[in-house]
Design a protein around this motif. Sequence first.
Motif, PDB file in Angstrom:
ATOM      1  N   UNK A 169       0.336   2.544   8.748  1.00  0.00           N
ATOM      2  CA  UNK A 169      -0.604   2.180   7.697  1.00  0.00           C
ATOM      3  C   UNK A 169      -1.170   3.459   7.101  1.00  0.00           C
ATOM      4  N   UNK A 170      -1.853   3.297   5.988  1.00  0.00           N
ATOM      5  CA  UNK A 170      -2.384   4.463   5.283  1.00  0.00           C
ATOM      6  C   UNK A 170      -3.536   5.069   6.075  1.00  0.00           C
ATOM      7  N   UNK A 171      -3.768   6.355   5.854  1.00  0.00           N
ATOM      8  CA  UNK A 171      -4.812   7.060   6.572  1.00  0.00           C
ATOM      9  C   UNK A 171      -6.189   6.590   6.093  1.00  0.00           C
ATOM     10  N   UNK A 209       0.854  -1.187   0.000  1.00  0.00           N
ATOM     11  CA  UNK A 209       0.000   0.000   0.000  1.00  0.00           C
ATOM     12  C   UNK A 209       0.888   1.235   0.000  1.00  0.00           C
ATOM     13  N   UNK A 210       0.300   2.372  -0.385  1.00  0.00           N
ATOM     14  CA  UNK A 210       1.079   3.604  -0.449  1.00  0.00           C
ATOM     15  C   UNK A 210       0.194   4.795  -0.118  1.00  0.00           C
ATOM     16  N   UNK A 211       0.842   5.821   0.372  1.00  0.00           N
ATOM     17  CA  UNK A 211       0.126   7.039   0.719  1.00  0.00           C
ATOM     18  C   UNK A 211       1.064   8.229   0.600  1.00  0.00           C
ATOM     19  N   UNK A 212       0.490   9.417   0.703  1.00  0.00           N
ATOM     20  CA  UNK A 212       1.296  10.633   0.660  1.00  0.00           C
ATOM     21  C   UNK A 212       0.581  11.696   1.471  1.00  0.00           C
ATOM     22  N   UNK A 232      -9.166   2.501  -3.672  1.00  0.00           N
ATOM     23  CA  UNK A 232      -7.817   2.109  -3.235  1.00  0.00           C
ATOM     24  C   UNK A 232      -7.750   0.646  -2.772  1.00  0.00           C
ATOM     25  N   UNK A 233      -8.863   0.100  -2.328  1.00  0.00           N
ATOM     26  CA  UNK A 233      -8.944  -1.280  -1.840  1.00  0.00           C
ATOM     27  C   UNK A 233      -7.985  -1.516  -0.663  1.00  0.00           C
ATOM     28  N   UNK A 234      -7.869  -0.498   0.217  1.00  0.00           N
ATOM     29  CA  UNK A 234      -7.052  -0.643   1.429  1.00  0.00           C
ATOM     30  C   UNK A 234      -7.911  -0.895   2.662  1.00  0.00           C
ATOM     31  N   UNK A 235      -9.192  -0.544   2.575  1.00  0.00           N
ATOM     32  CA  UNK A 235     -10.082  -0.643   3.738  1.00  0.00           C
ATOM     33  C   UNK A 235     -11.318  -1.453   3.370  1.00  0.00           C
ATOM     34  N   UNK A 236     -11.849  -2.177   4.351  1.00  0.00           N
ATOM     35  CA  UNK A 236     -13.123  -2.874   4.227  1.00  0.00           C
ATOM     36  C   UNK A 236     -14.100  -2.347   5.255  1.00  0.00           C
ATOM     37  N   UNK A 237     -15.321  -2.910   5.259  1.00  0.00           N
ATOM     38  CA  UNK A 237     -16.365  -2.464   6.192  1.00  0.00           C
ATOM     39  C   UNK A 237     -17.097  -3.680   6.748  1.00  0.00           C
ATOM     40  N   UNK A 238     -17.562  -3.539   8.010  1.00  0.00           N
ATOM     41  CA  UNK A 238     -18.277  -4.638   8.650  1.00  0.00           C
ATOM     42  C   UNK A 238     -19.200  -4.070   9.715  1.00  0.00           C
ATOM     43  N   UNK A 239     -20.178  -4.909  10.127  1.00  0.00           N
ATOM     44  CA  UNK A 239     -21.080  -4.544  11.215  1.00  0.00           C
ATOM     45  C   UNK A 239     -20.474  -5.033  12.528  1.00  0.00           C
TER      46      UNK A 239
END
Length: 925
Positions: free
Chosen positions: A661-663, A578-581, A626-633
């Motif tokens: 990790x990325x923001x 993953x990458x960020x700036x 970006x496909x870096x984060x997911x979601x759940x209940x």
Amino acid sequence: MKESQYLKFEKFSLVAVGLSYLVNTKVRGVWVNVKLELRTYLYSIIKPIGRDIDNCLLVPFICLLLFSIQSNGQVDTSKLKNNKQDTAGLKNAIGDSTKLNVDSINLAKKFSKGGIDKEVKYKAKDSIVFDLDTKNVHLYGVTHLDYGTIKLDADSTTINFEKSEIYAQGRRDSTGKMIGEPIFVEGEQIINTKKIAYNFKTKMGVVYDVTTKQGDGQIRGDKTKFVKEDGHDVIYVQNGRYSTCDLPHQHFYIATNKLKLIPGDKIITGPAFLVIEEVRVPLILPFGFFPAQNKKKSGIIIPTFGQSETQGFALREGGYYYGNNQYFDMAVTGDLYTNGTYRLADRIRYTKRYKFNGAVTLSFAENKTGLSETPQYQKSNNYLFTWVHQQDGKARPGSNFSADVNIKSSKYNQFNTYNIATAAEQALSSKITYSKIFPRSPFSLGISAAQNQILSTKRIEITLPQLSFNMQRLTPFKSSKAVKAHWWDQIGVSYNSNFVNELKTYDSLFITDIQNRNFGTAAQHNIPISFNTKLFKYLVITPAFNYSGFLYTQRNNFTFNPTLNKVETSTSKGVYYTQSYNMTVNITSQVFGTARFKRGKIMAIRQVLTPNLGAYYNPDFSEPRYNYYGRYFIDSFNQRIGKETPYSYYNTVNPVSGIGQVNGRKSGGLTFSLAMNSFEAKVKNSKDTANPVKKIKIIESFNVGSSYNFLADSMKLSPFSIQARNTFFEKLTIQSSFTLDPYHYSSYGIVKEYALDKGYLGVLRDATVNAGISLAKKPAAGGRPIMSTVDSRLQFMYPNAYANFDVPANITLNYVLNYTLSPTVINVANNLTEYKKVYNQSATITADANITKNWKLRYNVFYNFQTKQVGNSQFEVFRDLHCWEMSFSWIPSGFQKSYLFNIRVKAQSLQELKYRKQRENFDSR
């Protein structure tokens, strides 16, 4: 005039005088020889007049002539024959001998062919007498002799060149005190005596009332003989006394009728007995053996006998010491109890000058308490491994290797140490590091291995390895040929990377997790680009762009299971990147303020402020593209209302230390801080005329900072972070840190209202105050060395067992206050939160004082204000007995309840001459 005061002369012919003059005109120092022969000629004239020179009318003329002659240069003393005179007469005859540079090797050849094989150098403050009949040279006054490695100082010395012998002794002054007693030195051997007779050739001699230092001890005897045996120098002492006490009246000694000394090796005695304060101890030793060397030797460490209430009789700290190597030594020791408890320890120290030094300790113990087959019976295997290594800074410039390893089982301190601080420690850390700076380049490399261990929870975190590669800031657009500076010249780029392989587990699962390779592996690298420029001469502006990349080896997936009403986690292995700036701009400056006062004791107040204002922007990388984060209940309630919680796929379950990790949320706003680096006053100091002005620090440092996020949906102002440090009266130091939340708190959680609207500044979320004061008096003049209180082989169990008599008194008080506002969710559906204030206060007091010149008391106590209980307290007494030392340590209560009484000789050579009584901490359980 008495007979002993007459001047006696042999009759010399004029022919002899003439021959002597003709022979010596061709050598250096002609006038000296002529003057000496002239004196002899004049003596031959006055001899017929009479034996009493006081009656001679020519005395005034002759004395004037003789005293006007100075003996400078090289003197051929073989022409003086049989001049036996008292010291006063000789001084008048040949002058002050301290001004003579005698050609002693030529003189020795004329006295005896082959008698002396080295040059003999000698001098005397009073006079030198040469006797050709007996072939002796007599030295009077403060005399000194050099012959090879032999040196001799005495009041009077006689040298026989034919027999190669010397005789020396002291004398009594007008008050009856002995002065000028011989001091004989051969190499490192130093002997103090009253009379000595010694042969240069055979190296044999006799010494009376001898005192010689051997290692850290002294040997005294009535009569001593020097002999040669098998090529070694051997000294036999009659009525010998061996002691490590250097006083004229020794506090103790080991007395024996016969004593054999091999210098630099050992001391052997016949039947001997111990004498303390001139009282003979009713214990006779059939023989004695003591080391008499400064170099290390190997040997058996004799164990001490002890008894434990819970473990039976014991042999403690026995083993073997190896010290025959100049680079390392080793001690293997152990304990053995009758109930089966045992401990083995191996300690190795090593060093290589200008290269490195270190120490390794390995210990294993099987501790048993209580009787077998009873409920009180306990058995545990405990271990310890420590390694400290330091590299000399000059050994390999540009690279460094260091190690500080401290690994223990959770119960090792409970059963195998007497030190309160060591027994109470709960956190252990170890680290091995290698760093390399590549010459003539901006690159550097670091490799390390680390371990963190929590003894109370048995938690272990191992990092093996951790790699870092860095590049110093470069300015690629700056030209060395440019005449005018441009803004792009300051654009700089740097690089840093970090790779971590980590295992987080418990000691019971340690082997299993290693076999299953349950390591967390991740990496991160950053490329910051920035430049500096000035605005309005006083402001420094630093824009920066930072790129970050993250590498992970596993991905976490969270899903809600409505049947079980819980969140399930699954992990997939692989390589994920993953990458960020982000972008920042900082503006900083320094503000100097000075206020001067014309009246009063305060002359001026000066302060230095460093304000900082910054802007930042972080994109939102939690967007689906970006496909870096997911979601759940998170629960069934949120599932019903359709509220999902975002989570990162990476580094969320057992995150790898040091890897980010990325923001997951867009942010952008301002940061602001204010640092007070110096706030001091200049005052008049009338008490010190040498320094009439004194500076007093009012505040050593003060920092406050926060940030404001314009892109946040609520509560945009972050909590304020405050740190302060100050020292009062040069004794009391206070350090504090606070976190102040600017929003209002209620039973329903944090309300989106500022605390100022409610009439107060904010809510204190956490605070730490650490105060320490030391009231130590200045060291007394002519201070003494630190007194050890335990055997050297017990230092690993008593690392702080010493008493510094150089400090008359010292009181140290440490106070720690920890405060936390702990939230507890009591109703998730209604978002109800309860906040509880948690305090933890404790104080530690250490006080010691010299009750008298040789008595010191020390007391340590720990108190917890919350539990209102006194922790382990320790009371210690120290007594300096000159060549002996005594200590008593007592822990009256608590888990480390124990005592230790120890009295022993200070010197290492007599370590076994001691008495020790102790009760171990686990004896009370």
